[in-house]
Design a protein around this motif. Structure first.
Motif, PDB file in Angstrom:
ATOM      1  N   MET A  24       8.398  -0.799   9.209  1.00  0.00           N
ATOM      2  CA  MET A  24       7.131   0.136   9.219  1.00  0.00           C
ATOM      3  C   MET A  24       6.213  -0.505  11.101  1.00  0.00           C
ATOM      4  O   MET A  24       5.944  -1.706  11.112  1.00  0.00           O
ATOM      5  N   ASN A  25       6.087   0.515  11.863  1.00  0.00           N
ATOM      6  CA  ASN A  25       5.366   0.019  12.998  1.00  0.00           C
ATOM      7  C   ASN A  25       4.352  -1.032  12.467  1.00  0.00           C
ATOM      8  O   ASN A  25       3.842  -0.272  11.228  1.00  0.00           O
ATOM      9  N   THR A  26       3.382  -1.295  13.595  1.00  0.00           N
ATOM     10  CA  THR A  26       2.308  -1.302  13.367  1.00  0.00           C
ATOM     11  C   THR A  26       1.106  -0.518  12.818  1.00  0.00           C
ATOM     12  O   THR A  26       1.072   0.617  13.713  1.00  0.00           O
ATOM     13  N   PRO A  27       0.343  -0.199  11.207  1.00  0.00           N
ATOM     14  CA  PRO A  27      -0.414   0.571  11.300  1.00  0.00           C
ATOM     15  C   PRO A  27      -1.361   1.205  11.778  1.00  0.00           C
ATOM     16  O   PRO A  27      -2.452  -0.227  11.932  1.00  0.00           O
ATOM     17  N   LYS A  28      -2.496   2.300  11.510  1.00  0.00           N
ATOM     18  CA  LYS A  28      -3.223   2.388  12.099  1.00  0.00           C
ATOM     19  C   LYS A  28      -4.281   2.049  10.997  1.00  0.00           C
ATOM     20  O   LYS A  28      -5.450   1.705  11.786  1.00  0.00           O
ATOM     21  N   LEU A  29      -4.595   1.762  10.121  1.00  0.00           N
ATOM     22  CA  LEU A  29      -5.552   1.156   9.212  1.00  0.00           C
ATOM     23  C   LEU A  29      -4.492   0.567   8.184  1.00  0.00           C
ATOM     24  O   LEU A  29      -3.856   0.804   7.588  1.00  0.00           O
ATOM     25  N   SER A  30      -5.715  -0.614   7.222  1.00  0.00           N
ATOM     26  CA  SER A  30      -5.561  -1.209   5.916  1.00  0.00           C
ATOM     27  C   SER A  30      -6.645  -1.033   5.297  1.00  0.00           C
ATOM     28  O   SER A  30      -7.731  -1.495   5.547  1.00  0.00           O
ATOM     29  N   VAL A  31      -5.891  -0.534   4.520  1.00  0.00           N
ATOM     30  CA  VAL A  31      -7.064  -0.028   3.242  1.00  0.00           C
ATOM     31  C   VAL A  31      -6.903  -1.656   1.775  1.00  0.00           C
ATOM     32  O   VAL A  31      -5.509  -2.058   1.616  1.00  0.00           O
ATOM     33  N   ILE A  32      -7.550  -1.980   1.251  1.00  0.00           N
ATOM     34  CA  ILE A  32      -7.578  -3.517   0.626  1.00  0.00           C
ATOM     35  C   ILE A  32      -8.201  -3.016  -0.431  1.00  0.00           C
ATOM     36  O   ILE A  32      -9.454  -2.421  -1.012  1.00  0.00           O
ATOM     37  N   VAL A  33      -7.643  -3.790  -1.946  1.00  0.00           N
ATOM     38  CA  VAL A  33      -8.456  -2.559  -3.118  1.00  0.00           C
ATOM     39  C   VAL A  33      -8.019  -4.484  -3.991  1.00  0.00           C
ATOM     40  O   VAL A  33      -6.626  -4.297  -3.985  1.00  0.00           O
ATOM     41  N   PRO A  34      -8.994  -5.030  -4.394  1.00  0.00           N
ATOM     42  CA  PRO A  34      -9.359  -6.115  -5.081  1.00  0.00           C
ATOM     43  C   PRO A  34      -9.133  -5.792  -6.894  1.00  0.00           C
ATOM     44  O   PRO A  34      -9.530  -4.447  -6.972  1.00  0.00           O
ATOM     45  N   ILE A  35      -7.696  -6.681  -6.999  1.00  0.00           N
ATOM     46  CA  ILE A  35      -7.707  -5.838  -8.540  1.00  0.00           C
ATOM     47  C   ILE A  35      -7.706  -6.600  -9.635  1.00  0.00           C
ATOM     48  O   ILE A  35      -7.234  -8.071  -9.434  1.00  0.00           O
ATOM     49  N   TYR A  36      -8.441  -6.650 -10.451  1.00  0.00           N
ATOM     50  CA  TYR A  36      -8.926  -7.634 -12.196  1.00  0.00           C
ATOM     51  C   TYR A  36      -8.892  -6.849 -13.166  1.00  0.00           C
ATOM     52  O   TYR A  36      -9.904  -5.400 -13.155  1.00  0.00           O
TER      53      TYR A  36
END
Length: 322
Positions: A1-13
């Motif tokens: 995968m090329n450098t993505p346009k954005l990153s979505v971060i999900v903290p999970i517990y």
């Protein structure tokens, strides 16, 4: 995968009951060029298996991280920021719902306007009849310190927005290492440092009010301690900034209301900790609040009779302590 346009971060517990729904929304976004960073905060239910299955199915899109010990959403999000490679960063909570076009709409608007911070409207609950947005039309573009103050005074939510990653890194904007109120200073600092604001007037995020979520565990001595720590952290980070005076009334509003709520919780404790907490709050107010609260428009806006009663008690006690 090329450098993505954005990153979505999900903290999970321990989110197995809602995680499949959220991942379905994220993995089927209309913006395909994005990465999803899942940070396992040492879940003890079936969340880890769900995350692994997502990684196996989408190996080029899903990034898996795991904390060494349960540390709270602030630590999890910070790990995600450090690992992110997207130009922009977004956040989602595991029990909420995102529109499948959310990140394409936010990204397109961010690029079109060259924004550092791009917002969308959100609704509370699946049956919500109205939506709200923090960065409304009159708060977009390059704005005055007054407009920034208006936004800072309500802090807002991290999960409706896209943040330019370069801005977060340049000013080292990160979350507190706490289980609750970990995002207050993050939001205030982001609003302070952002130069260009943008928004999408559509409810693209649904906040699901989960009764047992970490943010609902208030009223305890530990919660009040965290609230006081959040006030101290906001003051420490904001008061040294070169233009703090331009947003000080708004920042002091946020700090004062955190202390008012904590004082009210202390009144309900009915034990030896109650007087201790009240004294700590009085001392904290003396250090962090420099504008007389009753002369601060932001602090008094929306205050009811009981809020004023609590504030009067805190002010009188703080004055006696001088």
């Amino acid at each position: 995968m090329n450098t993505p346009k954005l990153s979505v971060i999900v903290p999970i517990y321990n989110a197995q009951s809602t995680l499949v729904r959220l991942l379905g929304n994220l993995l089927n976004q209309t913006l395909s060029d994005m990465e999803i960073i899942l940070v396992d905060d040492c879940s003890t239910d079936g969340s880890a298996q769900i995350m692994r299955a997502a990684k196996e199915q989408y190996p080029d899109k899903v990034v898996l991280l795991k904390n060494e010990k349960n540390s709270g959403p602030g630590v999890a999000r910070n790990r995600g920021i450090e690992a992110a490679s997207g130009e922009y960063i977004g956040f989602a909570d595991a029990d909420d719902i995102v529109d499948m076009s959310m990140y394409e709409q936010l990204y397109d608007e961010a690029v079109r306007t060259n924004a550092d911070l791009t917002d969308c409207a959100y609704a509370t609950g699946l049956d919500a009849k109205k939506a709200e947005i923090q960065i409304s039309d009159e708060r977009r573009g390059r704005v005055s310190w007054k407009v920034k103050s208006d936004m800072i005074s309500i802090a807002g939510y991290v999960w409706t927005k896209l943040y330019r990653k370069d801005m977060l890194d340049k000013y080292h904007i990160r979350f507190n290492n706490t289980y609750v109120l970990e995002d207050t200073a993050f939001m205030i600092l982001s609003l302070y440092h952002a130069q260009i604001f943008a928004g999408v007037d559509k409810p693209l995020y649904i906040y699901v009010n989960t009764p047992n979520s970490l943010s609902k565990r208030d009223g305890s001595y530990e919660y009040i301690q965290t609230s006081m720590a959040a006030v101290a952290d906001i003051f420490e980070k904001m008061s040294v900034l070169p233009h703090y005076d331009k947003v000080q009334p708004a920042v002091e509003r946020v700090m004062t209301w955190l202390m008012i709520n904590s004082y009210r919780m202390a009144e309900q404790m009915n034990n030896a900790d109650s007087d201790t907490v009240k004294e700590l709050l009085r001392s904290l107010m003396k250090v962090t609040i420099q504008i007389p609260p009753k002369e601060n428009y932001y602090t008094m806006n929306g205050a009811d009779d009981d809020d004023i009663r609590v504030l009067d008690e805190m002010i009188a006690s703080a004055s006696k302590a001088l």
